[in-house]
Enzyme design. Structure first.
Site, short mmCIF file in Angstrom:
data_model
loop_
_atom_site.label_atom_id
_atom_site.label_comp_id
_atom_site.label_asym_id
_atom_site.label_seq_id
_atom_site.Cartn_x
_atom_site.Cartn_y
_atom_site.Cartn_z
N CYS A 91 0.80 -1.20 0.00
CA CYS A 91 0.00 0.00 0.00
C CYS A 91 0.84 1.26 0.00
O CYS A 91 1.82 1.36 0.74
CB CYS A 91 -0.90 -0.02 1.23
SG CYS A 91 -1.86 1.48 1.41
N CYS A 97 5.04 9.68 -4.25
CA CYS A 97 5.42 11.06 -4.52
C CYS A 97 5.82 11.82 -3.27
O CYS A 97 6.24 12.97 -3.36
CB CYS A 97 4.25 11.79 -5.21
SG CYS A 97 2.87 12.02 -4.10
#
Lengths: 157, 529
Positions: B315, B331
């Protein structure tokens, strides 16, 4: 007694006999009932403010080759026996003195002469400081004093 | 095969190209090897124009223990005659002057008393030291006294009982490994105990050790001499390469015991990489700096509290265990900004994540670059470690071959040569990767990389042939192929080393690290005291 310790014992026995007749002022034998470890107290006799009124405890450890080999000498900390402040004495009591290293040692030295040298080393000192890197050394050092490679950079203090 | 071992170890894989070192006359004037600071411009490389010389080849000479002793004795005898002093004193003076005979004689002629004193010798050479029983003597070391107590003193007259003197000397020799500079036991007396006095006092066993240690100091005192570091090898090597030239040349020497090592740093042969790069490389491989790089490449830091986090599940929605900060693994941006794009971060160049990614990318590239070179280096190193196995396998193969094919011993030696070539070439290849890691790109690096590739391909090819079953090895066609490949490998190695050494000598390589090999020149004995 370790094999070969006869040599050290004989000499230390002679030193004890001599000490029982008296030691120079400011030096007291506290414990000398075996030939492996002795305790002595020293005081600085002049009025050097750094050391006035203080008594310091020294621990001598003798190997079987003493006095051919130097003894291991350190200051010991007790409630009423601090470690003297000096640029060549670490706060854990380890002393950086060429006299106590293999190169500077001479077998004609003895317990009394070592104590006197330490007395004069303190007397002549005016610097209220520990050796550079004291904190790090005390934290990191696991070596016995004789195995430390001191660099006697300065013989004036 | 015992008797054969000696012969085979003497067969060098490069005997077909290197000039014979034993008749190397560049160092014949070794005794008066000059100590001046002037750079030797050609480093003894190109003196013999007639003989084929490659750029990485340097002059050196191997001395066996008897040679070393003879050199010392010759020097001692010479000084003994010229200065009219005893041999023991001549030896002490020579050691004091680090065996620089000319300087000793010059200084001694100027001011004998000062020189004698500085070297730890008494001026008065009245009577030879001997054991004595003196009335009223008390030993200052053991504090013994008594009639019949034998005592000893060197010329300073500091007298101690024989037992204590012996004890003292054996402590110095055995425990402290001291020989040339054993001083009188008295406090502050600098007089040196000479060899004759020592021989008078100690057991034969200690005497032997003492002279062994004295021999050591001869080699250790001279900058041009070094011990061969191979275990149990007692030879010393003389080489004129100076410390300040180590960024220009990789002085590989090879001992009579077949060990090849670098005269500059005593490590095993590391051509073509200069000593300084080798030191840096080994440190880099050994220390944790690369672990730190791995951490930074494989983990990320929580953008808020900087805790190190390794992702171990699928995840991308990360919640920092420490500060509960929620962010996206891909990110590094705030998870709350993600809206509904769960599990696949498709945002591009949002401001919050850019910086974190940049830093990581950099460290990843640097790690990848290091690993590229390290993997190749380590691979060759491992193969080099397997050399011993290969060698024993080769031996077995050769015996088998002799039995099965009826070939003679000399006819199967090509396998030994092939094995030797593999070892040497792999060691060179290994270091080309460490070398390349520090090499900054220029026009020459391409040539280097081509050379490296050629050698590597040749070595792998030979290695493959070498692994063939014995039945095939006996095939004369394969034998010729192996022999060809062996000499090709050796040739490629020469070409590579020649090229790198030439460019190194000419200073045409640029490195991406500081090459501080040119430490302050040692400058010979004059600066030393």
């Amino acid at each position: 007694m370790a094999p070969g310790a006869q040599f050290a014992a004989k000499r230390l026995g002679k030193e004890l006999t001599k000490i029982s007749k008296g030691l120079p002022a400011g030096i007291v034998l506290v414990q000398g009932d075996n030939f492996e470890e002795w305790l002595l107290d020293i005081q600085v006799l002049d009025s050097n403010p750094l050391y006035m009124g203080q008594t310091y405890r020294l621990k001598f450890k003798f190997g079987s080759s003493y006095p051919i080999e130097p003894p291991e000498v350190v200051f010991v900390k007790l409630p009423d026996r601090p470690i003297p402040i000096h640029p060549h004495i670490y706060s854990n009591g380890i002393i950086c003195l060429d006299l106590l290293g293999q190169q500077g040692w001479s077998p004609v030295q003895n317990v009394e002469s070592v104590c006197m040298s330490l007395q004069s080393m303190l007397t002549g000192n005016t610097k209220n400081e520990r050796p550079p890197g004291d904190e790090e050394f005390v934290r990191g050092n696991r070596l016995r004093p004789k195995d430390i490679d001191f660099y006697y950079h300065d013989n004036n203090v | 095969m015992d008797s054969d071992d000696d012969f085979m170890s003497a067969v060098s894989s490069e005997d077909d190209i290197l000039p014979d070192d034993s008749d190397n006359d560049d160092l014949s004037g070794a005794e008066d090897f000059d100590f001046d600071d002037e750079p030797d411009p050609d480093l003894g490389m190109s003196k013999d124009i007639g003989r084929k010389r490659v750029a990485y080849d340097i002059s050196f000479k191997v001395y066996q223990p008897a040679d070393i002793e003879k050199q010392q004795d010759d020097l001692i005898n010479e000084v003994n005659m010229i200065l009219n002093i005893s041999k023991e004193e001549a030896a002490i003076l020579l050691r004091h002057f680090r065996w620089n005979k000319e300087r000793l004689i010059e200084d001694y002629m100027d001011a004998p008393p000062q020189v004698l004193e500085a070297a730890g010798l008494a001026q008065e050479s009245a009577s030879l030291p001997r054991l004595e029983v003196q009335p009223g003597f008390v030993c200052d070391i053991c504090c013994e006294e008594g009639p019949g107590l034998a005592s000893f003193a060197i010329k300073c007259g500091h007298r101690y009982c024989v037992d204590c003197y012996r004890h003292y000397l054996s402590q110095k020799i055995k425990e402290e490994g001291e020989a040339a500079r054993i001083q009188c036991p008295s406090d502050g007396c600098d007089l040196i105990v000479d060899a004759r006095s020592l021989d008078l006092l100690v057991t034969p066993e200690l005497k032997e050790r003492y002279h062994e240690l004295l021999n050591r100091t001869y080699v250790e005192d001279k900058d041009t001499l070094k011990w061969c570091p191979a275990p149990d090898c007692q030879n010393a090597i003389e080489c004129g390469v100076k410390k300040k030239d180590l960024d220009k040349v990789v002085p590989t020497v090879s001992c009579l015991c077949a060990h090849r090592f670098c005269f500059g740093c005593i490590l095993s042969d590391h051509q073509p990489a200069p000593c300084e790069l080798v030191k840096k490389w080994l440190k880099k491989c050994a220390d944790d700096s690369e672990t730190a790089n791995w951490i930074s490449a494989n983990t990320k830091e929580c953008p808020k509290c900087n805790s190190t986090i390794e992702k171990n599940g699928g995840c991308n929605h990360m919640t920092c265990r420490k500060c509960k900060h929620e962010f996206c693994w891909m990110c590094m941006g705030l998870w709350s900004e993600h809206g509904t794009s769960w599990y696949s971060c498709n945002r591009f160049e949002e401001k919050s994540g850019t910086e974190a990614r940049d830093a990581q990318a950099k460290s990843r590239v640097s790690l990848e670059r290091y690993l590229h070179y390290y993997n190749r280096y380590a691979n060759h190193e491992q193969s080099a470690r397997l050399d011993k196995d290969i060698y024993t396998k080769t031996e077995k193969k050769m015996v088998q071959l002799q039995k099965e094919s009826g070939m003679s011993w000399i006819e199967v030696q090509y396998l030994n040569s092939a094995s030797q070539a593999l070892q040497t070439c792999r060691q060179t290849l290994m270091w080309t990767y460490a070398f390349a890691f520090y090499l900054a790109r220029n026009n020459l690096t391409e040539i280097f990389e081509d050379n490296q590739k050629d050698l590597e391909m040749a070595v792998e090819g030979l290695s493959e042939m070498f692994e063939k079953p014995v039945t095939e090895l006996a095939d004369p066609k394969l034998k010729v192929e192996i022999m060809d490949k062996t000499s090709y490998c050796n040739k490629r190695r020469i070409i590579l080393l020649d090229d790198t050494a030439q460019n190194l000598a000419d200073g045409r390589w640029t490195f991406n690290v500081e090459l501080t090999g040119s430490a302050p020149a040692s400058g010979g004995p004059s600066n030393r005291r």
